[in-house]
Design an enzyme around this catalytic site. Structure first.
Site, PDB file in Angstrom:
ATOM      1  CG  ASP A 125      -4.267   1.493   5.634  1.00  0.00           C
ATOM      2  OD1 ASP A 125      -4.656   1.447   6.820  1.00  0.00           O
ATOM      3  OD2 ASP A 125      -4.374   2.506   4.927  1.00  0.00           O
ATOM      4  CG  HIS A 173      -6.338   6.517   5.969  1.00  0.00           C
ATOM      5  ND1 HIS A 173      -6.683   6.119   4.687  1.00  0.00           N
ATOM      6  CD2 HIS A 173      -7.504   6.757   6.617  1.00  0.00           C
ATOM      7  CE1 HIS A 173      -8.002   6.129   4.564  1.00  0.00           C
ATOM      8  NE2 HIS A 173      -8.521   6.497   5.717  1.00  0.00           N
ATOM      9  CG  ASP A 216      -1.789   1.234   1.313  1.00  0.00           C
ATOM     10  OD1 ASP A 216      -2.618   1.404   0.404  1.00  0.00           O
ATOM     11  OD2 ASP A 216      -1.633   2.038   2.247  1.00  0.00           O
ATOM     12  CD  GLU A 228      -1.759   6.181   3.440  1.00  0.00           C
ATOM     13  OE1 GLU A 228      -2.290   7.309   3.376  1.00  0.00           O
ATOM     14  OE2 GLU A 228      -2.399   5.124   3.383  1.00  0.00           O
TER      15      GLU A 228
END
Length: 493
Positions: free
Chosen positions: A176, A171, A19, A21
């Site tokens: 996550d 987040h 993931d 950000e």
């Protein structure tokens, strides 16, 4: 972490859940900035975590984080500035991802693209996956309407995690991806149990795939935060295929024969999956931006004062546009549309006629100073709306709601949109109240008579503003419009 996480490319059987950000670009043409990368390697047979890696990332273009304040996740500008650049972690990222199965939520349209862009930016060949598992598409297809309302066409991980009581989405990249793995496990387990006794368990669930959506009168029985549309949906039976096989496989649209064998191992099955895409209608989106759908019956009590708002209760959802087909975003506070009341806001700049509507008529606006509490609410609304915008696959730049001009960072402002009947909207109700008086007089204005309004909303004037927050995505630019429903101007003697 060891420099080698397994054997050669042929022996890399682990699934790499990852993931990112990011900082969303605020201007067209600017790239997304990766702020954090996180990944776990998962055994496909036992679904256990074998290795993990995460790091903040400092973008080369620091202007992309110039307005980055502390997020709800805890990522700060200071933390990002002290982190390594992507070129410094590129070898590690490549070693984790290359030659493995990639998995994540909405990675097909977002994270995979950002990874390839990041490697292209530093002149390196990007890692290549054996296959890609996008849990957003898979769960939308397979898990259906159990964890979200019937009018949503995408499944946010936060919604599914809330459905299973897995906690709040952090987040943060590593947290996550771990939540993503748990969500997949829980969804597969539900499907497995339902296939064992389909006639009982599917009827006992609060939303049965064989039933029509609940009516509004039954809305209170739904999980907190879930809204139901009155639109009907088609019923569907329970597939005879083993549910975990069903969750991880789907025929290609271009191939009538999948060759699915329930005895296949997970790597073989994954190679046969099909990923769907979110369909949008540009014409409807353009019409939506020019003619929003206000609530003409809204009363003052529908608007929340800043002291009534909890930023953790602000959320965004995609719902069908009323003409059907395309989607539009709505912002909520708990279960209600997010509408705010700002008391005694100071006008920084008076009426502007710079922007035009679809008919070429002036779309009026005025710029007001923001008190700290209101500023915090609007920044949180921006944050959740941008996240959902990214998840929905948009490539539009994002225009920040809170404006901080260079040299005036401590004096944030926002633009209030004022509608007249000529704009095709319900006109903003404008009133004048004299100092030391309870008398309030309505100020009428039309498309050709703005002078009285302009003379009333001069810089330094105080105004009480009742406004709704309306996300838009139009001509490659997205953001939130602050649509004034009522203004009460404080008039001096």
């Amino acid at each position: 972490m060891a420099s080698t996480l397994g054997g050669g490319d042929e022996g890399r059987s682990e699934i790499a859940f990852f993931d990112l950000e990011t900082a969303v670009p605020t201007e067209p043409g600017k790239p997304f900035a990766i702020l954090e990368f996180g990944a776990i390697l998962v055994c496909p047979r036992k679904l256990v975590e074998l290795h993990s890696y995460s790091t903040l990332v400092r973008p080369t273009d620091l202007s992309l984080i110039s307005t980055l304040s502390k997020r709800r996740s805890g990522i700060t500008r200071e933390g990002v500035l002290s982190a390594p650049t992507f070129v410094e972690i590129a070898d590690q990222v490549y070693n984790i991802l290359h030659g493995r199965i990639w998995a994540g939520h909405n990675i097909k349209r977002f994270d995979c693209v950002r990874i390839r862009d990041a490697f292209a930016e530093i002149g390196h060949s990007p890692p290549e996956p054996k296959a890609v598992i996008d849990s957003l598409s898979l769960l939308s297809q397979k898990f259906g309407k159990r964890a979200v309302s019937s009018f949503l066409t995408i499944m946010q991980m936060a919604s599914i995690a809330k459905y299973f009581d897995l906690g709040e989405q952090a987040h943060r990249s590593l947290e996550d991806v771990r939540m993503n793995l748990e969500v997949v496990k829980h969804c597969a387990t539900v499907l497995f149990l339902e296939s064992s006794v389909p006639d009982i368990l599917t009827e006992m669930s609060w939303f049965s795939p064989r039933r029509s959506p609940r009516t509004k009168s039954n809305e209170k029985s739904l999980p907190s935060g879930v809204k139901e549309s009155s639109a009907s949906s088609s019923s569907s039976g329970v597939r005879e295929t083993h549910p975990i096989v069903s969750l991880l496989t789907e025929c290609s649209e271009d191939d009538n024969s999948c060759g699915i064998d329930p005895s296949d191992d997970i790597t073989t099955l994954i190679s046969k999956l099909h990923i769907g895409t979110l369909q949008t209608d540009a014409a409807d989106e353009a019409q939506d931006e020019s003619t929003p759908s206000p609530n003409p019956d809204a009363k003052d009590e529908d608007f929340l004062g800043v002291d009534e708002v909890s930023v953790s209760s602000i959320s965004a959802s995609l719902i069908p546009f009323h003409r059907g087909g395309s989607l539009r975003m709505k912002l909520f506070h708990d279960d209600d549309p997010l509408q705010l009341y700002g008391d005694s806001l100071k006008v920084r700049f008076g009426i502007s006629r710079k922007y035009l509507d679809h008919a070429g008529l002036p779309r009026l606006n005025t710029v007001v100073d923001l008190p700290p509490d209101l500023c915090k609410i609007l920044e949180e609304a921006d944050y959740v709306a941008r996240n959902l915008s990214v998840e929905s696959g948009t490539t539009s730049g994002w225009r920040l709601t809170v404006m901080r001009k260079k040299g005036f960072a401590n004096y944030p402002t926002a633009r209030l949109q004022i509608s007249s009947e000529s704009n095709g909207d319900d006109a903003t109700e404008v009133y004048q109240r004299k100092e030391s008086s309870e008398t309030v007089e309505k100020l009428d204005f039309s498309s050709n008579e703005f002078e009285e309004l302009e003379s009333a909303l001069l810089p330094g004037t105080l105004v009480d503003a009742y406004f709704s927050l309306e996300p838009y995505d139009y001509q490659k630019m997205a953001g939130i419009r602050l649509a004034a429903r009522k203004l009460v101007i404080h008039m001096k003697k």
